[in-house]
Design an enzyme around this catalytic site. Structure first.
Site, PDB file in Angstrom:
ATOM      1  N   GLU A 107       0.837  -1.202   0.000  1.00  0.00           N
ATOM      2  CA  GLU A 107       0.000   0.000   0.000  1.00  0.00           C
ATOM      3  C   GLU A 107       0.877   1.260   0.000  1.00  0.00           C
ATOM      4  OE1 GLU A 107      -3.292  -1.999   2.990  1.00  0.00           O
ATOM      5  OE2 GLU A 107      -2.223  -0.202   3.590  1.00  0.00           O
ATOM      6  N   CYS A 120       3.196   8.428   1.841  1.00  0.00           N
ATOM      7  CA  CYS A 120       3.664   7.407   2.772  1.00  0.00           C
ATOM      8  C   CYS A 120       3.877   6.139   1.950  1.00  0.00           C
ATOM      9  CB  CYS A 120       2.617   7.193   3.861  1.00  0.00           C
ATOM     10  SG  CYS A 120       3.085   5.912   5.033  1.00  0.00           S
ATOM     11  N   CYS A 127       5.487  -7.367   7.239  1.00  0.00           N
ATOM     12  CA  CYS A 127       6.447  -6.823   8.198  1.00  0.00           C
ATOM     13  C   CYS A 127       6.734  -7.866   9.269  1.00  0.00           C
ATOM     14  CB  CYS A 127       5.893  -5.554   8.837  1.00  0.00           C
ATOM     15  SG  CYS A 127       7.092  -4.759   9.943  1.00  0.00           S
ATOM     16  N   CYS A 131       4.150  -5.610  15.547  1.00  0.00           N
ATOM     17  CA  CYS A 131       3.434  -4.689  16.438  1.00  0.00           C
ATOM     18  C   CYS A 131       1.970  -5.153  16.521  1.00  0.00           C
ATOM     19  CB  CYS A 131       3.507  -3.257  15.898  1.00  0.00           C
ATOM     20  SG  CYS A 131       5.194  -2.704  15.647  1.00  0.00           S
ATOM     21  N   CYS A 134      -1.099  -3.606  14.501  1.00  0.00           N
ATOM     22  CA  CYS A 134      -0.882  -3.230  13.103  1.00  0.00           C
ATOM     23  C   CYS A 134      -1.311  -4.337  12.141  1.00  0.00           C
ATOM     24  CB  CYS A 134       0.593  -2.904  12.898  1.00  0.00           C
ATOM     25  SG  CYS A 134       1.046  -2.686  11.171  1.00  0.00           S
ATOM     26  N   CYS A 350      -1.818   1.779   8.050  1.00  0.00           N
ATOM     27  CA  CYS A 350      -0.928   0.831   7.393  1.00  0.00           C
ATOM     28  C   CYS A 350      -1.473  -0.596   7.362  1.00  0.00           C
ATOM     29  CB  CYS A 350       0.367   0.896   8.189  1.00  0.00           C
ATOM     30  SG  CYS A 350       1.562  -0.301   7.815  1.00  0.00           S
TER      31      CYS A 350
HETATM   32  S1  SF4 Z   1       3.658  -0.703  12.830  1.00  0.00           S
HETATM   33 FE1  SF4 Z   1       3.283  -2.415  11.412  1.00  0.00          FE
HETATM   34  S2  SF4 Z   1       4.548  -1.978   9.591  1.00  0.00           S
HETATM   35 FE2  SF4 Z   1       5.290  -0.647  11.263  1.00  0.00          FE
HETATM   36  S3  SF4 Z   1       6.958  -1.823  12.202  1.00  0.00           S
HETATM   37 FE3  SF4 Z   1       5.094  -2.344  13.372  1.00  0.00          FE
HETATM   38  S4  SF4 Z   1       4.292  -4.204  12.350  1.00  0.00           S
HETATM   39 FE4  SF4 Z   1       5.782  -3.252  10.965  1.00  0.00          FE
END
Ligand code: SF4
Length: 372
Positions: A107, A120, A127, A131, A134, A350
């Site tokens: 994206e 962005c 990833c 997190c 996310c 995101c």
């Molecule tokens: S917020 Fe999402 S994209 Fe950013 S580092 Fe954490 S898991 Fe990865």
């Protein structure tokens, strides 16, 4: 809200293996030109067409010989991704879901704010940082993006602007951990900041990271002058390791020390990011710990009230909790700013659009380029 992803041409078409022009260095392009009997200065012309004049195909490059344009078109693609979804919110935010040549999806977002035209961009497919709030990290990481795939996002978004508007700011804050793909990200940012590229000042380019100290030190060694935004999301190691699992192997102290080293070496402003999650990291004790942690620092604390993701249990803090969070920090002298949430209507946080668009959704959108 406008969703421009109405079906047009059915299934995604398989493409023959072509070289990605945006993954071809100037030196390689000159070599290719020489091998095909063309002068080296054509490389600069081709790059100008793509980066400045927003050409999306070789046929538009009117000052190149027809034979060269045909040779380029038979061996290179300018864009290798296809647009799966293009959404536009009432606040001017636009989001693209791109399908890469190997089927991976990423994206990228264009945000309009006064005269600012910020984008962005993603740096990885998925990833690995995990997190918990996310959508991008839910399925782990598939691979790093190439330099060309990173630049392609910039150009795809640039093409959404009218000819008299330019991109002004870039944040590498989309899908992926940018510092885990530094070797491909830095050449892409060089193209973004170069006067012969997109001409965006390094001061207006921000790399966002959960804080990987060895990679932050590499940025220092390489003399990088980009802004750094370090995601904290918690004021102590116990909570941070729950919210940002990679923290277990690093620790908040190391992250803050590396951020300070970058600040001193680069002379750039340092930003800390803090996604505010209701009843998880927004309580008064968290605020006081955070104030103590940032005491005496010149950094800016960017607070982002959480944007809920379908399927995840986290919530946006109440306005009262947000107010209290801000007041405690301000009283403690922390330079704090709440970031306005843009593009809520279009899953702009995101990874959300990727998750909400089934992989079987292969409807295509053709991007109309105003200047090509
Ligand atoms: S917020 Fe999402 S994209 Fe950013 S580092 Fe954490 S898991 Fe990865």
């Amino acid at each position: 809200m406008v969703d421009k992803s109405a079906p047009r041409s059915g299934t995604l078409t398989a493409r023959p293996a072509m070289k990605h022009l945006l993954d071809t260095t100037s030196a390689d392009l000159r070599q290719w030109l020489a091998a095909h009997g063309h002068p080296g200065y054509r490389a600069a012309q081709i790059e100008r067409w793509v980066l400045e004049n927003r050409a999306a195909d070789f046929a538009a490059m009117s000052d190149l010989p027809v034979e060269l344009r045909q040779q380029l078109a038979s061996e290179f693609q300018i864009f290798t991704s296809q647009i799966v979804s293009h959404r536009q919110a009432d606040d001017g935010t636009e989001k693209l879901l791109l399908q890469l040549a190997d089927g991976g999806r990423i994206e990228c977002v264009l945000l309009r704010d006064g005269l600012r035209r910020s984008i962005c961009i993603s740096t990885q497919v998925g990833c690995a940082m995990g997190c918990v709030f996310c959508a991008s990290g839910l399925d782990g990481v598939d691979r790093n993006l190439t330099t060309g795939e990173i630049v392609e996002q910039m150009l795809r978004l640039q093409h959404l602007l009218p000819a008299d508007e330019r991109l002004s700011h870039i944040v590498a804050m989309g899908m992926g951990e940018p510092l885990a793909n530094l070797d491909r990200l830095l050449p892409a940012l060089h193209i973004a900041s170069d006067a012969k590229g997109l001409g965006i000042s390094p001061r207006r380019i921000t790399i966002s990271t959960v804080g990987l100290p060895p990679a932050m030190d590499r940025l220092i060694e390489l003399g990088a002058k980009y802004q750094l935004a370090v995601s904290l999301h918690a004021p102590n190691d116990e909570l941070r390791s729950r919210i940002v699992p990679v923290n277990k192997n690093i620790g908040l102290g190391e992250v803050l020390a590396a951020a300070q080293r970058y600040l001193e070496a680069s002379g750039r402003r340092l930003t800390y990011e803090y996604v505010l999650l209701a009843e998880l990291n927004d309580r008064p004790e968290h605020t006081r710990q955070l104030a103590a942690l940032l005491k005496g620092q010149t950094a800016l604390l960017n607070v982002i009230p959480y944007n809920p993701v379908a399927g995840l249990p986290y919530r946006t803090p109440t306005p009262a909790a947000q107010r209290s969070f801000r007041e405690i920090l301000e009283r403690a002298g922390v330079n704090v700013q709440f970031r306005e949430r843009k593009g809520d209507q279009i899953d702009a946080a995101c990874g959300q659009l990727r998750r909400s668009t089934p992989a079987t959704d292969t409807s295509l959108v053709t991007l109309e380029s105003p200047a090509s």
